[in-house]
Design a protein around this motif. Structure first.
Motif, PDB file in Angstrom:
ATOM      1  N   ALA A 273       0.413   6.139 -18.356  1.00  0.00           N
ATOM      2  CA  ALA A 273       1.098   7.249 -17.695  1.00  0.00           C
ATOM      3  C   ALA A 273       0.159   7.988 -16.749  1.00  0.00           C
ATOM      4  N   VAL A 274      -1.055   8.248 -17.193  1.00  0.00           N
ATOM      5  CA  VAL A 274      -2.015   8.955 -16.341  1.00  0.00           C
ATOM      6  C   VAL A 274      -2.492   8.047 -15.207  1.00  0.00           C
ATOM      7  N   ASN A 275      -2.553   6.741 -15.433  1.00  0.00           N
ATOM      8  CA  ASN A 275      -2.855   5.823 -14.331  1.00  0.00           C
ATOM      9  C   ASN A 275      -1.840   5.982 -13.203  1.00  0.00           C
ATOM     10  N   SER A 276      -0.582   6.209 -13.574  1.00  0.00           N
ATOM     11  CA  SER A 276       0.458   6.411 -12.571  1.00  0.00           C
ATOM     12  C   SER A 276       0.178   7.660 -11.747  1.00  0.00           C
ATOM     13  N   ILE A 277      -0.307   8.710 -12.403  1.00  0.00           N
ATOM     14  CA  ILE A 277      -0.644   9.940 -11.693  1.00  0.00           C
ATOM     15  C   ILE A 277      -1.817   9.702 -10.755  1.00  0.00           C
ATOM     16  N   VAL A 278      -2.816   8.975 -11.231  1.00  0.00           N
ATOM     17  CA  VAL A 278      -3.963   8.645 -10.377  1.00  0.00           C
ATOM     18  C   VAL A 278      -3.482   7.944  -9.111  1.00  0.00           C
ATOM     19  N   ALA A 279      -2.615   6.947  -9.284  1.00  0.00           N
ATOM     20  CA  ALA A 279      -2.098   6.201  -8.125  1.00  0.00           C
ATOM     21  C   ALA A 279      -1.312   7.103  -7.195  1.00  0.00           C
ATOM     22  N   ALA A 280      -0.499   7.999  -7.764  1.00  0.00           N
ATOM     23  CA  ALA A 280       0.339   8.876  -6.946  1.00  0.00           C
ATOM     24  C   ALA A 280      -0.482   9.913  -6.203  1.00  0.00           C
ATOM     25  N   GLN A 281      -1.627  10.299  -6.758  1.00  0.00           N
ATOM     26  CA  GLN A 281      -2.450  11.324  -6.101  1.00  0.00           C
ATOM     27  C   GLN A 281      -3.357  10.753  -5.015  1.00  0.00           C
ATOM     28  N   HIS A 282      -3.384   9.448  -4.891  1.00  0.00           N
ATOM     29  CA  HIS A 282      -4.274   8.826  -3.915  1.00  0.00           C
ATOM     30  C   HIS A 282      -3.484   8.215  -2.749  1.00  0.00           C
ATOM     31  N   PRO A 283      -4.134   8.054  -1.591  1.00  0.00           N
ATOM     32  CA  PRO A 283      -3.456   7.448  -0.435  1.00  0.00           C
ATOM     33  C   PRO A 283      -3.307   5.939  -0.597  1.00  0.00           C
ATOM     34  N   HIS A 284      -2.300   5.384   0.090  1.00  0.00           N
ATOM     35  CA  HIS A 284      -2.030   3.947   0.072  1.00  0.00           C
ATOM     36  C   HIS A 284      -1.571   3.518   1.458  1.00  0.00           C
ATOM     37  N   VAL A 285      -1.865   2.286   1.803  1.00  0.00           N
ATOM     38  CA  VAL A 285      -1.301   1.676   3.000  1.00  0.00           C
ATOM     39  C   VAL A 285      -0.107   0.846   2.560  1.00  0.00           C
ATOM     40  N   ALA A 286       1.049   1.104   3.186  1.00  0.00           N
ATOM     41  CA  ALA A 286       2.282   0.460   2.742  1.00  0.00           C
ATOM     42  C   ALA A 286       3.260   0.388   3.906  1.00  0.00           C
ATOM     43  N   VAL A 287       4.378  -0.291   3.668  1.00  0.00           N
ATOM     44  CA  VAL A 287       5.458  -0.366   4.642  1.00  0.00           C
ATOM     45  C   VAL A 287       6.551   0.609   4.215  1.00  0.00           C
ATOM     46  N   ILE A 288       6.880   1.556   5.089  1.00  0.00           N
ATOM     47  CA  ILE A 288       7.951   2.522   4.847  1.00  0.00           C
ATOM     48  C   ILE A 288       8.807   2.591   6.097  1.00  0.00           C
ATOM     49  N   ASP A 289      10.111   2.349   5.938  1.00  0.00           N
ATOM     50  CA  ASP A 289      11.077   2.404   7.046  1.00  0.00           C
ATOM     51  C   ASP A 289      10.662   1.517   8.212  1.00  0.00           C
ATOM     52  N   GLY A 290      10.073   0.360   7.904  1.00  0.00           N
ATOM     53  CA  GLY A 290       9.710  -0.588   8.955  1.00  0.00           C
ATOM     54  C   GLY A 290       8.384  -0.311   9.628  1.00  0.00           C
ATOM     55  N   TYR A 291       7.662   0.700   9.166  1.00  0.00           N
ATOM     56  CA  TYR A 291       6.358   1.040   9.735  1.00  0.00           C
ATOM     57  C   TYR A 291       5.244   0.772   8.727  1.00  0.00           C
ATOM     58  N   GLU A 292       4.099   0.350   9.233  1.00  0.00           N
ATOM     59  CA  GLU A 292       2.891   0.319   8.405  1.00  0.00           C
ATOM     60  C   GLU A 292       2.318   1.727   8.418  1.00  0.00           C
ATOM     61  N   VAL A 293       2.182   2.332   7.254  1.00  0.00           N
ATOM     62  CA  VAL A 293       1.770   3.735   7.170  1.00  0.00           C
ATOM     63  C   VAL A 293       0.649   3.887   6.145  1.00  0.00           C
ATOM     64  N   GLN A 294      -0.017   5.015   6.224  1.00  0.00           N
ATOM     65  CA  GLN A 294      -0.918   5.427   5.158  1.00  0.00           C
ATOM     66  C   GLN A 294      -0.363   6.697   4.540  1.00  0.00           C
ATOM     67  N   THR A 295      -0.095   6.639   3.242  1.00  0.00           N
ATOM     68  CA  THR A 295       0.376   7.833   2.551  1.00  0.00           C
ATOM     69  C   THR A 295      -0.800   8.779   2.342  1.00  0.00           C
ATOM     70  N   HIS A 296      -0.510  10.055   2.127  1.00  0.00           N
ATOM     71  CA  HIS A 296      -1.569  11.059   2.030  1.00  0.00           C
ATOM     72  C   HIS A 296      -1.967  11.390   0.597  1.00  0.00           C
ATOM     73  N   GLY A 297      -1.211  10.882  -0.375  1.00  0.00           N
ATOM     74  CA  GLY A 297      -1.479  11.228  -1.763  1.00  0.00           C
ATOM     75  C   GLY A 297      -0.795  12.538  -2.128  1.00  0.00           C
ATOM     76  N   ASN A 298      -0.322  12.631  -3.334  1.00  0.00           N
ATOM     77  CA  ASN A 298       0.430  13.801  -3.791  1.00  0.00           C
ATOM     78  C   ASN A 298      -0.399  14.533  -4.848  1.00  0.00           C
TER      79      ASN A 298
END
Length: 347
Positions: free
Chosen positions: A189-214
């Motif tokens: 469960a805490v691993n999930s929080i670690v992942a959510a708090q960190h940035p990722h490069v992914a495809v969203i709405d047809g764009y390659e993006v970098q998320t900012h982390g929550n």
């Protein structure tokens, strides 16, 4: 691909324009999101109370519940930040009704376009009435049209290990609570929080993006394996994992429904008020854990309990606020619980 096309869906922007949210509503959402984050950061001493139906159906009963909750909120807002559950998506262990966004009429064939219009209209009306709302991010691919309406988002127990949901949590602007998985591992469960708090490069709405982390991703304890996980020992374990990973804004919301209210293999929704009382009693002498527990999730509707959907007798369904999924506290029980809790909490 192994599917049949049913119909083209209209652009989401068209649906948003046809069911708009006022400028006042948008400003209210920004204000509510900031207040939620302030509570998670420890700047606001109130507790979050995420309360409402297990599933947001039918619309008329949901809106009546919202009217009552607004009036009650005036009496308890000094102690709580109330967020109404308007859950339009339902995860299933195997199969079944997946919520009004897919099937606004449980007795009819699924109709996603009708469901999107039905549920967005319901959400907008609750917000315009003055309440912040929450939903579970089950189908991340159709979040547009709903996500911008939410002041708090849940990632469910069956989704929290899924990388797509973790990346989604990393990309959204409001606070997100990630539930412990059904098998119960708090480390996962805490691993999930670690992942959510960190940035990722992914495809969203047809764009390659970098998320900012929550930075406001946090833990929701919902029980596991038909047993509760809100004890002091569980809270200490969760704290240990969060400290080990240097989680930002470490926080826990305790869901007092689901496996946390199962007794002898059966869910007892009536225990929800007692569970909160017991937790607050346990935390009296544990300031470290008290600072960690930021609120509770509660399932309540107009009528107590739940009902089955009899497909052969649709006229037998109670449309006046009786859950068709998990059993809920009735309104009178919910009101009494929140008033009593507000009276005992000293900020």
């Amino acid at each position: 691909m192994n599917y049949t096309i049913i119909k083209n869906l209209p652009p989401v922007e068209e649906i948003i324009q046809s069911i708009p949210l006022s400028d006042t509503g948008h400003q209210k959402i920004m204000h509510d999101r900031r207040e939620v984050k302030n509570i998670l950061e420890g700047k606001d001493p109130r507790l979050l109370m995420i309360v409402g139906p297990c599933s947001a159906w039918p619309k008329e009963a949901v809106l009546e519940y919202a009217k009552r909750l607004i009036k009650l909120n005036e009496k308890i807002k000094h102690a709580f930040k109330i967020i109404m559950r308007v859950y339009i998506q339902k995860p299933r262990t195997t199969k079944g009704w997946t919520g009004p966004v897919n099937q606004p009429d449980p007795f009819a064939y699924p109709d996603i376009e009708a469901g999107v219009r039905y549920t967005r209209d319901m959400m907008v009306k609750v917000i315009e009435m003055g309440l912040p709302i929450a939903d579970e991010a089950l189908f991340t691919h159709n979040a547009r049209g709903f996500l911008e309406l939410l002041s708090w988002v849940a990632i469910g127990a069956r989704s929290t290990e899924d990388q797509e949901h973790r990346v989604f949590a990393s990309a959204i602007e409001c606070a997100v609570g990630l539930k412990n998985p059904t098998h119960g591992s708090l480390g996962v469960a805490v691993n999930s929080i670690v992942a959510a708090q960190h940035p990722h490069v992914a495809v969203i709405d047809g764009y390659e993006v970098q998320t900012h982390g929550n930075s406001h991703a946090h833990l929701v304890l919902r029980g596991c394996n038909q047993s509760p996980n809100y004890s002091i020992a569980h809270l200490e374990e969760a704290k240990h994992h969060m400290m080990s990973h240097q989680i930002k804004n470490p926080a826990i919301i305790i869901d007092v429904s689901h496996d946390n209210c199962i007794v002898n293999g059966k869910k007892n929704h009536r225990l929800q008020p007692k569970i909160i009382d017991d937790i607050l009693d346990d935390l009296k002498d544990r300031d470290d854990l008290k600072q960690l527990v930021k609120g509770f999730m509660i399932e309540g509707f107009l009528k107590e309990g739940n009902q089955k959907v009899d497909m052969d007798h649709p006229n037998h369904i109670d449309l006046n606020g009786l859950s068709i999924t998990d059993p809920c506290l009735g309104w009178e029980q919910t009101e009494e619980m929140l008033l009593n809790l507000a009276n005992r909490i000293v900020l």
